[in-house]
Every structure is written in C-alpha cells, then in structure tokens.
Design a protein around this motif. Structure first.
Motif, PDB file in Angstrom:
ATOM      1  N   MET A   1       0.851  -1.191   0.000  1.00 31.15           N
ATOM      2  CA  MET A   1       0.000   0.000   0.000  1.00 31.15           C
ATOM      3  C   MET A   1       0.889   1.244   0.000  1.00 31.15           C
ATOM      4  O   MET A   1       2.089   1.161   0.248  1.00 31.15           O
ATOM      5  CB  MET A   1      -0.931  -0.017   1.212  1.00 31.15           C
ATOM      6  N   TYR A   2       0.323   2.427  -0.292  1.00 25.78           N
ATOM      7  CA  TYR A   2       1.080   3.667  -0.394  1.00 25.78           C
ATOM      8  C   TYR A   2       0.515   4.689   0.574  1.00 25.78           C
ATOM      9  O   TYR A   2      -0.683   4.719   0.849  1.00 25.78           O
ATOM     10  CB  TYR A   2       1.008   4.218  -1.820  1.00 25.78           C
ATOM     11  N   CYS A   3       1.372   5.532   1.040  1.00 26.27           N
ATOM     12  CA  CYS A   3       0.987   6.591   1.990  1.00 26.27           C
ATOM     13  C   CYS A   3       0.190   7.647   1.253  1.00 26.27           C
ATOM     14  O   CYS A   3       0.576   8.105   0.170  1.00 26.27           O
ATOM     15  CB  CYS A   3       2.214   7.227   2.637  1.00 26.27           C
ATOM     16  N   GLY A   4      -0.893   8.042   1.850  1.00 30.72           N
ATOM     17  CA  GLY A   4      -1.736   9.048   1.219  1.00 30.72           C
ATOM     18  C   GLY A   4      -1.155  10.442   1.336  1.00 30.72           C
ATOM     19  O   GLY A   4      -1.583  11.354   0.618  1.00 30.72           O
ATOM     20  N   ASN A   5      -0.160  10.573   2.175  1.00 30.89           N
ATOM     21  CA  ASN A   5       0.419  11.920   2.388  1.00 30.89           C
ATOM     22  C   ASN A   5       1.647  12.149   1.517  1.00 30.89           C
ATOM     23  O   ASN A   5       1.726  13.144   0.780  1.00 30.89           O
ATOM     24  CB  ASN A   5       0.763  12.099   3.860  1.00 30.89           C
TER      25      ASN A   5
ATOM     26  N   ILE B   1       4.411   1.714   1.678  1.00 29.38           N
ATOM     27  CA  ILE B   1       4.559   1.255   3.065  1.00 29.38           C
ATOM     28  C   ILE B   1       3.922  -0.115   3.179  1.00 29.38           C
ATOM     29  O   ILE B   1       3.264  -0.601   2.262  1.00 29.38           O
ATOM     30  CB  ILE B   1       3.905   2.249   4.051  1.00 29.38           C
ATOM     31  N   LYS B   2       4.130  -0.778   4.326  1.00 22.59           N
ATOM     32  CA  LYS B   2       3.602  -2.129   4.534  1.00 22.59           C
ATOM     33  C   LYS B   2       2.073  -2.102   4.631  1.00 22.59           C
ATOM     34  O   LYS B   2       1.488  -1.156   5.159  1.00 22.59           O
ATOM     35  CB  LYS B   2       4.191  -2.735   5.804  1.00 22.59           C
TER      36      LYS B   2
ATOM     37  N   PHE C   1       7.784   7.053   6.686  1.00 21.00           N
ATOM     38  CA  PHE C   1       8.598   8.102   6.062  1.00 21.00           C
ATOM     39  C   PHE C   1       8.195   9.482   6.554  1.00 21.00           C
ATOM     40  O   PHE C   1       9.034  10.304   6.896  1.00 21.00           O
ATOM     41  CB  PHE C   1       8.467   8.034   4.530  1.00 21.00           C
ATOM     42  N   CYS C   2       6.851   9.753   6.548  1.00 22.42           N
ATOM     43  CA  CYS C   2       6.402  11.088   6.955  1.00 22.42           C
ATOM     44  C   CYS C   2       5.650  11.097   8.278  1.00 22.42           C
ATOM     45  O   CYS C   2       5.375  12.154   8.839  1.00 22.42           O
ATOM     46  CB  CYS C   2       5.556  11.722   5.855  1.00 22.42           C
ATOM     47  N   GLY C   3       5.390   9.901   8.825  1.00 18.55           N
ATOM     48  CA  GLY C   3       4.706   9.803  10.116  1.00 18.55           C
ATOM     49  C   GLY C   3       3.204  10.057  10.045  1.00 18.55           C
ATOM     50  O   GLY C   3       2.520  10.090  11.078  1.00 18.55           O
TER      51      GLY C   3
END
Length: 223
Positions: A1-5, A10-11, A19-21
């Motif tokens: 999956m990918y970070c929306g920010n 990410i896992k 990465f960005c918290g």
C-alpha cells in the motif's frame, strides 16, 4: 500500500507512514467496512422483524376467519334443528288433537244411536239391492269409520256425502254430480235443492254427514 500523504510505499496494514509519520487510510477503510457490516446487519434485523410481524398478522387473520366460519355453521345447525323440532311438535299436537276429537265424536254418536234410532224406510223401498252402485252402501244403517274414508279419493268422499241426499231423491245444481247420480239405477231425483229438508235424514245419516264433513276439513279438501 502507499501513503496518502507522501506517496511512498509502506507495509500493508501499517497505521503510520514510516517516512512522513502521517496516519494511513487503512484504519478508515476498516472502520468503513465495519460500519457497512453493522448497517447491513441492522437492515437484515429490521426486515426480519417486519416479516415476522406480517406473518403474525396473517396468522391472526386466518385464525379469526376460521373461528367466524365455525360460529356461523354452529348457529345454522342450531336454527335448523330448532325449526325441525318445532315442526315435529306441531304435527304431533295436531295429529293428537284431530284423532282425539274424531274418536270422542264417534264414541258419543254411537252411544246416542244405541239409545234412540229412527230409520226412515219410505225411500229405501225404491233402492236397488246392487251395493256396487253405492260408494258407502249402508251409510243409512250404520256409522261409517275414518278408515273407510281414508280408502276413498277426494272425489269419492264428496260423492259419498251427496249420496246421503241422493237416497232421498234430492236433485243437484252441480251438473257433474247430477249426471253421476242419474247413472245409478236406484236414484230418483224428484226434489229440488231449495225444497229439500234434512229432517228426512235418520240418526245414522245425520251423524255420517257430520263425520264426512269433519274428515273433509281435516284433509283440507274444501280449500
């Protein structure tokens, strides 16, 4: 999956981006899925409740309908039996009354005739000895019985009564009756109806006339 920010990979199932918290959208997805499940479950429960209520209403309606049908059948049965019993009771009472009256009248007349009997023989000398020409051959010499009348037809009973008059030479205004007695060898029609007097009847003839009239009323022959 990918970070929306930050858009980095990410896992799967991670709550925060390493990465960005930032918080990931997986929690929102889980919550939305749970809300969806709860909504479906609630809707199913509501539908089941409505279906149960509808079945209960249908069952009650069918039960009430059956009870009403049974009640109507019972009422009809009671009314039919009541009418049948009343009819039987009335017929029994009428039969007892008529038979009792007839029996009393016959017994009384027999008693009276045993004490005093006057037989008019002035006309009998002209009669034929052929009894087949009479409906009741000796109705001027004895009391007739109800059993004898029951063996006769309505017309024969009528003629048996007129036979009492014909024995004494009475004429008849009814053409059919006059023609009937004209055919008898013993009949001598000499007295007009207006001039005839029933005093010529002997005691047997008077009582027999009353017995025949009573029988005709009982059988409703004159109606």
């Amino acid at each position: 999956m990918y970070c929306g920010n930050c858009g980095k990979e990410i896992k799967d199932g991670a709550m925060f981006c390493r990465f960005c918290g930032a918080k990931t959208s997986s929690n929102n997805s889980v919550l939305q899925e749970k809300k969806g499940e709860n909504t479906i479950s609630s809707n199913n429960g509501f539908n089941n409740k409505k279906n149960n209520e509808r079945k209960l209403q249908i069952g009650l309606a069918i039960g009430i309908g059956c009870v009403l049908i049974i009640a109507i059948v019972v009422v009809i049965f009671i009314l039919v039996n009541s009418n049948s019993n009343n009819s039987s009771s009335k017929n029994s009472s009428y039969s007892n009354m008529t038979s009792g009256n007839y029996s009393n009248t016959t017994n009384a007349t027999k008693s009276n005739l045993n004490s005093t009997t006057s037989v008019n023989t002035s006309m009998n000398s002209t009669y034929s000895n052929d009894s087949s020409q009479y409906i009741l051959p000796d109705s001027d010499k004895r009391l007739i019985t109800r059993e004898e009348l029951m063996k006769l037809t309505k017309e024969q009973v009528r003629m048996a009564c007129n036979e009492l008059y014909a024995r004494h030479g009475r004429k008849f205004q009814d053409a059919a009756i006059q023609a009937y007695f004209n055919s008898k060898s013993w009949y001598r029609g000499t007295i007009e109806p207006s001039a005839f007097n029933e005093d010529v009847f002997n005691d047997y003839e008077k009582k027999n006339k009353d017995i025949i009239v009573m029988y005709e009323k009982e059988m409703h022959y004159n109606e």
